[in-house]
Design a protein around this motif. Structure first.
Motif, PDB file in Angstrom:
ATOM      1  N   GLY A   2       0.818  -1.204   0.000  1.00 41.62           N
ATOM      2  CA  GLY A   2       0.000   0.000   0.000  1.00 41.62           C
ATOM      3  C   GLY A   2       0.850   1.252   0.000  1.00 41.62           C
ATOM      4  O   GLY A   2       1.975   1.259   0.508  1.00 41.62           O
ATOM      5  N   TYR A  49       1.209   4.920   1.455  1.00 35.84           N
ATOM      6  CA  TYR A  49       0.756   5.682   2.616  1.00 35.84           C
ATOM      7  C   TYR A  49       1.348   7.085   2.604  1.00 35.84           C
ATOM      8  O   TYR A  49       2.543   7.251   2.355  1.00 35.84           O
ATOM      9  N   LEU A  52      -3.863   5.652   4.019  1.00 38.76           N
ATOM     10  CA  LEU A  52      -3.681   4.681   2.941  1.00 38.76           C
ATOM     11  C   LEU A  52      -4.279   5.263   1.666  1.00 38.76           C
ATOM     12  O   LEU A  52      -5.491   5.416   1.545  1.00 38.76           O
ATOM     13  N   GLU A  75      -3.817   0.809  -2.870  1.00 41.19           N
ATOM     14  CA  GLU A  75      -3.316  -0.543  -2.661  1.00 41.19           C
ATOM     15  C   GLU A  75      -3.032  -1.191  -4.005  1.00 41.19           C
ATOM     16  O   GLU A  75      -3.669  -0.865  -5.009  1.00 41.19           O
ATOM     17  N   HIS A 119       1.751  -5.343   2.647  1.00 41.61           N
ATOM     18  CA  HIS A 119       0.501  -5.840   3.217  1.00 41.61           C
ATOM     19  C   HIS A 119       0.511  -7.357   3.332  1.00 41.61           C
ATOM     20  O   HIS A 119      -0.468  -7.962   3.777  1.00 41.61           O
ATOM     21  N   ARG A 162      -8.732   4.667   4.522  1.00 37.70           N
ATOM     22  CA  ARG A 162      -8.460   5.071   3.146  1.00 37.70           C
ATOM     23  C   ARG A 162      -9.083   6.409   2.781  1.00 37.70           C
ATOM     24  O   ARG A 162      -9.088   6.792   1.610  1.00 37.70           O
TER      25      ARG A 162
END
Length: 213
Positions: free
Chosen positions: A60, A62, A69, A72, A95, A175
């Protein structure tokens, strides 16, 4: 020329093949690394002109200042093909167990030139652009409901095991910048209206999400 443009339009079909060719061309250079789940493994801000080849695993993007987040993705993937004057404050976290290779940018560029792999580079960059255009179309300028709708659809695309490992509220708030209370309120109304089915916080089913709510 027509064949080239036709292939460029079909990014999804061409992407895997393009990445495999680039990986194969660089198999004898760079350093291999293995990362554990939740381990940070690439800092765009401090990247010292390297290309990152992610061979296996999920990861992901970030935002560094608040760990939001942003996106992904899954292997295979390549980052760092384009040198820019501004490096964003973004960190990649694994992840899952993840395998990657770090290749010096100049070495990679030399191989791309020698092997005539610029078409493959364009395909990879096209895929990256496509992902971010789709994300921005679903999120920028949208109200809370449409942001939640977008993330519910993303959550539903996960495997059953992954979907059942997190609550819908946690998935969405991790997210987005939406508050937990706002997300819970909209999810409750959607569940009460039988647009979705949520039990113990877990999204079980999407029946039909309206365009407006």
């Amino acid at each position: 020329m027509e064949t080239i443009f036709k292939n460029l339009m079909d990014i999804e079909t061409e992407y895997t093949t393009a990445v495999e060719r680039l990986f194969t061309a660089m198999k004898d250079i760079g350093e291999n690394h293995t990362y554990k789940k939740n381990e940070a493994f690439f800092d765009f801000k401090n990247n010292e002109q390297n290309i990152l080849l992610i061979e296996s695993g999920a990861f992901g993007f970030y935002r560094q200042n608040d760990r939001l987040l942003m996106q992904e993705s899954l292997a295979p993937a390549i980052f760092g093909l384009v040198m820019v004057s501004y490096n964003p404050d973004v960190i990649l976290f694994a992840h899952s167990k993840l395998s990657a290779k770090v290749v010096p940018w100049e070495s990679a560029l030399r191989i791309i030139e020698q092997e005539g792999l610029w078409h493959e580079v364009v395909i990879v960059l096209g895929k990256i652009i496509k992902v971010y255009v789709e994300r921005d179309m679903n999120l920028i300028g949208r109200d809370a409901y449409h942001i939640i709708k977008h993330h519910l659809n993303l959550l539903m695309l996960l495997s059953v095991e992954e979907r059942y490992s997190t609550t819908a509220v946690k998935f969405i708030t991790n997210r987005s910048m939406l508050s937990r209370s706002r997300v819970m309120d909209i999810l409750k109304k959607l569940n009460d209206g039988e647009y979705i089915s949520i039990k113990n916080g877990i999204l079980n089913k999407i029946n039909s999400l309206p365009d407006r709510f």
